[in-house]
Design a protein around this motif. Structure first.
Motif, PDB file in Angstrom:
ATOM      1  N   MET A  75       0.833  -1.188   0.000  1.00  0.00           N
ATOM      2  CA  MET A  75       0.000   0.000   0.000  1.00  0.00           C
ATOM      3  C   MET A  75       0.884   1.260   0.000  1.00  0.00           C
ATOM      4  N   ASN A  76       1.958   1.229   0.772  1.00  0.00           N
ATOM      5  CA  ASN A  76       2.850   2.384   0.847  1.00  0.00           C
ATOM      6  C   ASN A  76       3.439   2.709  -0.514  1.00  0.00           C
ATOM      7  N   SER A 110       2.259   2.226  -3.380  1.00  0.00           N
ATOM      8  CA  SER A 110       1.263   2.783  -4.313  1.00  0.00           C
ATOM      9  C   SER A 110       1.271   4.308  -4.272  1.00  0.00           C
ATOM     10  N   CYS A 162      -4.108  11.005  -0.169  1.00  0.00           N
ATOM     11  CA  CYS A 162      -2.721  10.515  -0.187  1.00  0.00           C
ATOM     12  C   CYS A 162      -1.987  10.917   1.091  1.00  0.00           C
ATOM     13  N   LEU A 216      -3.378   8.821   3.927  1.00  0.00           N
ATOM     14  CA  LEU A 216      -2.896   7.446   3.805  1.00  0.00           C
ATOM     15  C   LEU A 216      -1.445   7.355   4.263  1.00  0.00           C
ATOM     16  N   ILE A 262      -0.128   5.101   7.338  1.00  0.00           N
ATOM     17  CA  ILE A 262       0.936   4.108   7.185  1.00  0.00           C
ATOM     18  C   ILE A 262       2.052   4.364   8.196  1.00  0.00           C
TER      19      ILE A 262
END
Length: 153
Positions: free
Chosen positions: A1-2, A4, A123, A126, A130
């Motif tokens: 995920m990171n 991305s 973003c 997110l 993270i």
């Protein structure tokens, strides 16, 4: 995920943040992070450099450093610094929202938020999530594929 985020951030920088127009009879022009930086560079290079640092460079460096932590190539001791980098990037979203509010309150032109603002904000959030997740995992003992490291000497 990171990882991305290495694709999502550049897309968000090119996406329209706002649509602005002087009067209803003139068309609306779309403003992105990159077009705003280009325009700002022409008038104030120092401010453009500061914005580029926090809007472009800080999120990318943070994302890369988090990946390095996840793969065991960087010490988790870097997490507090990465947390601050994420908070500074979030300041960009706040400033954009502030500018939209000021322009709307002037009543001279029209400003509409566009999908890029939501994507850029997502973003940033997110990335912050993270960071918190990574910190929590290292506090608990291990992250992803990185082996837990012993502090015994």
């Amino acid at each position: 995920m990171n990882l991305s985020l290495l694709v999502l951030f550049p897309v968000a920088w090119m996406a329209p943040l706002v649509r602005a127009g002087l009067l209803p009879i003139f068309g609306m022009s779309e403003i992105s992070v990159l077009s705003g930086l280009t325009s700002l560079w022409e008038t104030d290079r120092f401010l453009a450099s500061v914005v580029a640092l926090f809007a472009l460079l800080a999120p990318l460096v943070k994302t890369i450093c988090l990946a390095m932590i996840h793969f065991g190539r960087l010490s988790p001791r870097a997490l507090p610094v990465l947390g601050w980098m994420g908070k500074l990037a979030m300041a960009d979203v706040f400033l954009i929202a502030l500018y939209i509010t000021v322009i709307k309150s002037l009543g001279v032109g029209r400003v509409e938020t566009a999908w890029g603002l939501y994507m850029f904000t997502a973003c940033i959030f997110l990335s912050l999530w993270i960071s918190l997740w990574t910190k929590g995992k290292f506090d608990a003992g291990a992250v992803g594929c990185a082996p837990a490291r012993s502090r015994q000497g």
